[in-house]
Design a protein around this motif. Structure first.
Motif, PDB file in Angstrom:
ATOM      1  N   GLN A  39      -7.855   5.207   9.745  1.00 32.87           N
ATOM      2  CA  GLN A  39      -6.737   6.322   9.047  1.00 32.87           C
ATOM      3  C   GLN A  39      -5.659   5.654   8.543  1.00 32.87           C
ATOM      4  O   GLN A  39      -4.895   5.196   9.487  1.00 32.87           O
ATOM      5  N   TRP A  40      -5.360   6.048   7.318  1.00 31.94           N
ATOM      6  CA  TRP A  40      -4.173   5.103   6.827  1.00 31.94           C
ATOM      7  C   TRP A  40      -3.493   6.115   5.841  1.00 31.94           C
ATOM      8  O   TRP A  40      -4.074   7.521   5.606  1.00 31.94           O
ATOM      9  N   THR A  41      -2.384   5.886   5.407  1.00 32.48           N
ATOM     10  CA  THR A  41      -1.637   6.847   4.415  1.00 32.48           C
ATOM     11  C   THR A  41      -1.026   5.647   3.187  1.00 32.48           C
ATOM     12  O   THR A  41      -0.621   4.718   3.385  1.00 32.48           O
ATOM     13  N   VAL A  42      -1.654   6.159   2.133  1.00 28.71           N
ATOM     14  CA  VAL A  42      -1.300   5.493   0.917  1.00 28.71           C
ATOM     15  C   VAL A  42       0.182   6.058   0.335  1.00 28.71           C
ATOM     16  O   VAL A  42      -0.060   7.435  -0.073  1.00 28.71           O
ATOM     17  N   LEU A  50       2.187   6.314  -2.933  1.00 26.84           N
ATOM     18  CA  LEU A  50       2.275   6.015  -4.311  1.00 26.84           C
ATOM     19  C   LEU A  50       2.768   6.964  -5.285  1.00 26.84           C
ATOM     20  O   LEU A  50       2.670   7.971  -5.121  1.00 26.84           O
ATOM     21  N   GLY A  51       3.804   6.450  -5.820  1.00 27.96           N
ATOM     22  CA  GLY A  51       4.933   7.115  -6.724  1.00 27.96           C
ATOM     23  C   GLY A  51       5.725   8.130  -5.780  1.00 27.96           C
ATOM     24  O   GLY A  51       5.849   9.026  -6.253  1.00 27.96           O
ATOM     25  N   GLY A  52       5.720   7.825  -4.558  1.00 24.88           N
ATOM     26  CA  GLY A  52       6.602   8.609  -3.675  1.00 24.88           C
ATOM     27  C   GLY A  52       5.794   9.635  -3.157  1.00 24.88           C
ATOM     28  O   GLY A  52       6.327  10.303  -2.155  1.00 24.88           O
ATOM     29  N   VAL A  53       4.738   9.550  -3.301  1.00 19.08           N
ATOM     30  CA  VAL A  53       3.609  10.867  -2.750  1.00 19.08           C
ATOM     31  C   VAL A  53       2.745  10.194  -1.500  1.00 19.08           C
ATOM     32  O   VAL A  53       2.214   9.218  -1.848  1.00 19.08           O
ATOM     33  N   TYR A  54       2.738  10.966  -0.444  1.00 20.02           N
ATOM     34  CA  TYR A  54       1.958  10.578   0.744  1.00 20.02           C
ATOM     35  C   TYR A  54       0.570  11.038   0.612  1.00 20.02           C
ATOM     36  O   TYR A  54       0.185  12.179   0.487  1.00 20.02           O
ATOM     37  N   HIS A  55      -0.436  10.073   0.717  1.00 16.34           N
ATOM     38  CA  HIS A  55      -1.871  10.613   0.701  1.00 16.34           C
ATOM     39  C   HIS A  55      -2.622   9.921   2.006  1.00 16.34           C
ATOM     40  O   HIS A  55      -2.651   8.845   2.026  1.00 16.34           O
ATOM     41  N   ASP A  56      -2.951  10.812   2.710  1.00 12.52           N
ATOM     42  CA  ASP A  56      -3.744  10.486   3.816  1.00 12.52           C
ATOM     43  C   ASP A  56      -5.226  10.131   3.600  1.00 12.52           C
ATOM     44  O   ASP A  56      -5.878  10.964   2.835  1.00 12.52           O
ATOM     45  N   VAL A  57      -5.855   9.189   4.078  1.00 11.09           N
ATOM     46  CA  VAL A  57      -7.064   8.553   3.499  1.00 11.09           C
ATOM     47  C   VAL A  57      -7.845   7.967   5.015  1.00 11.09           C
ATOM     48  O   VAL A  57      -6.986   7.595   5.831  1.00 11.09           O
ATOM     49  N   ASP A  58      -9.174   8.177   4.657  1.00 14.16           N
ATOM     50  CA  ASP A  58     -10.085   7.535   5.944  1.00 14.16           C
ATOM     51  C   ASP A  58     -10.571   6.414   5.076  1.00 14.16           C
ATOM     52  O   ASP A  58     -11.252   6.498   4.000  1.00 14.16           O
ATOM     53  N   VAL A  59     -10.744   5.303   5.813  1.00 11.68           N
ATOM     54  CA  VAL A  59     -11.419   4.220   5.080  1.00 11.68           C
ATOM     55  C   VAL A  59     -12.318   3.647   6.042  1.00 11.68           C
ATOM     56  O   VAL A  59     -12.224   3.213   7.136  1.00 11.68           O
ATOM     57  N   ARG A  60     -13.700   3.471   5.761  1.00 15.69           N
ATOM     58  CA  ARG A  60     -14.742   2.960   6.500  1.00 15.69           C
ATOM     59  C   ARG A  60     -15.679   2.028   5.776  1.00 15.69           C
ATOM     60  O   ARG A  60     -15.675   2.223   4.755  1.00 15.69           O
ATOM     61  N   VAL A 101       0.511   0.696   1.768  1.00 16.61           N
ATOM     62  CA  VAL A 101      -0.751   1.333   2.765  1.00 16.61           C
ATOM     63  C   VAL A 101      -0.394   1.253   4.276  1.00 16.61           C
ATOM     64  O   VAL A 101      -0.311   0.033   4.792  1.00 16.61           O
ATOM     65  N   LEU A 102      -0.062   2.072   4.940  1.00 15.59           N
ATOM     66  CA  LEU A 102       0.630   2.237   6.143  1.00 15.59           C
ATOM     67  C   LEU A 102      -0.394   3.138   7.209  1.00 15.59           C
ATOM     68  O   LEU A 102      -0.987   3.847   6.629  1.00 15.59           O
ATOM     69  N   THR A 103      -0.121   2.849   8.331  1.00 22.41           N
ATOM     70  CA  THR A 103      -0.815   3.308   9.465  1.00 22.41           C
ATOM     71  C   THR A 103      -0.295   4.703   9.500  1.00 22.41           C
ATOM     72  O   THR A 103       0.903   5.258   8.954  1.00 22.41           O
ATOM     73  N   ARG A 104      -0.909   5.761   9.863  1.00 25.66           N
ATOM     74  CA  ARG A 104      -0.558   7.032  10.196  1.00 25.66           C
ATOM     75  C   ARG A 104       0.814   7.165  10.795  1.00 25.66           C
ATOM     76  O   ARG A 104       2.004   7.725  10.471  1.00 25.66           O
ATOM     77  N   PRO A 105       1.198   6.539  12.027  1.00 27.85           N
ATOM     78  CA  PRO A 105       2.390   6.725  12.629  1.00 27.85           C
ATOM     79  C   PRO A 105       3.461   5.988  11.819  1.00 27.85           C
ATOM     80  O   PRO A 105       4.784   6.405  11.698  1.00 27.85           O
ATOM     81  N   THR A 106       3.208   5.070  11.056  1.00 29.11           N
ATOM     82  CA  THR A 106       4.219   4.135  10.309  1.00 29.11           C
ATOM     83  C   THR A 106       4.613   4.946   9.383  1.00 29.11           C
ATOM     84  O   THR A 106       5.775   5.179   8.703  1.00 29.11           O
ATOM     85  N   ALA A 107       3.767   5.662   8.649  1.00 30.50           N
ATOM     86  CA  ALA A 107       4.064   6.526   7.504  1.00 30.50           C
ATOM     87  C   ALA A 107       4.809   7.521   7.990  1.00 30.50           C
ATOM     88  O   ALA A 107       5.794   8.032   7.120  1.00 30.50           O
TER      89      ALA A 107
END
Length: 280
Positions: A113-116, A118-128, A189-195
């Motif tokens: 689980q990460w948060t990207v 981009l352009g000041g907008v936070y997008h939660d993503v899952d990457v496997r 690209v940040l971890t969820r807690p860091t985001a």
């Protein structure tokens, strides 16, 4: 097009195919150290009139009547950059967790689980991991990113949901500067807690330097042609700097009033040193 660096030519069985090849080739055209006009060309090849071949010698004057700006760039779905950034971060973390000397049973694991940002907008993503690359889920949208990108390479060639994509990558500290379709964007690209903590960081706006005449190079201020309170017109000379045995005349970019002079003739100037301040 016919630049001074090299000539770039694409072709295909149809005009649409040749244009598609050109747009991809422009994404792959990696230039650093000098300015270039690739963003303008990316905009030009996305114009509907150009795609249809409805062009004349007045095409640029008509389509860019006020000059080229960032607003002329083609609107690109941010999903591509989000997915590519997430995939690159995952690959970097997979290498980092291979560090030796870890305690048995406490080995590092790559988060899914990460948060990207981009352009000041936070997008939660899952990457496997997935065959040939990664499966990236943005919200409820699943995206397949296949790539053999190696860490440190300036270009990432990927197949995003079956579509070939090339993104230029520059590392800027812990973020990526991504270039695609003429658009340049910074992605974190940040971890969820860091985001979550990143959202709480106050934003410090950069200072507005547009009201200053700055020295474009190290040199000697030979002449200062204005004084406090003087009104100047666009194109009027303001100062003369001597550098490398050449005199460089600095001119006003717009009509303005001189609020304050910050340097005097005979001063040795550094790059970006203030010379003149204009009224707001």
């Amino acid at each position: 097009y016919d630049p001074m660096i090299a000539k770039l030519i694409t072709y295909g069985p149809t005009r649409d195919a040749a244009i598609a090849h050109m747009r991809l080739a422009l994404d792959e055209y990696y230039i650093r150290g000098v300015t270039h006009n690739i963003p303008f060309l990316a905009s030009l090849f996305a114009k509907d009139r150009f795609v249809k071949g409805n062009i004349t010698t007045n095409f640029i004057a008509e389509e860019y009547a006020d000059g080229f700006t960032a607003d002329d760039l083609p609107a690109d779905d941010p999903t591509t950059l989000i997915a590519v950034a997430a995939a690159m971060k995952r690959r970097i973390v997979e290498r980092n967790i291979q560090i030796s000397g870890q305690f048995p049973g406490h080995e590092m694991r790559a988060p899914e689980q990460w948060t990207v940002v981009l352009g000041g907008v936070y997008h939660d993503v899952d990457v496997r991991p997935a065959p040939g690359g990664y499966a990236v889920v943005i919200g409820t949208e699943a995206i397949e990113v296949k790539t053999d990108w190696q860490i440190g390479e300036p270009l990432i060639h990927a197949n995003v949901d079956g579509r070939p994509v090339c993104v230029q990558v520059d590392r800027t500290g812990v973020s990526f500067r991504l270039s695609h379709s003429g658009v340049q964007a910074e992605a974190w690209v940040l971890t969820r807690p860091t985001a979550g903590m990143h959202k709480l960081m106050p934003y410090k706006a950069p200072p507005d330097m547009s009201k200053y005449l700055l020295s474009p190079m190290p040199g000697l201020l030979v002449k200062l042609l204005v004084e406090d309170g003087q009104q100047v017109k666009a194109g009027e000379p303001l100062a003369v700097i001597e550098a490398m045995k050449m005199e460089n005349i600095l001119k006003a970019e717009r009509d303005a009033t001189i609020a304050k002079t910050h340097a005097k003739p005979g001063d040795s100037l550094a790059v970006d040193q203030k010379i003149v301040e204009f009224s707001a």
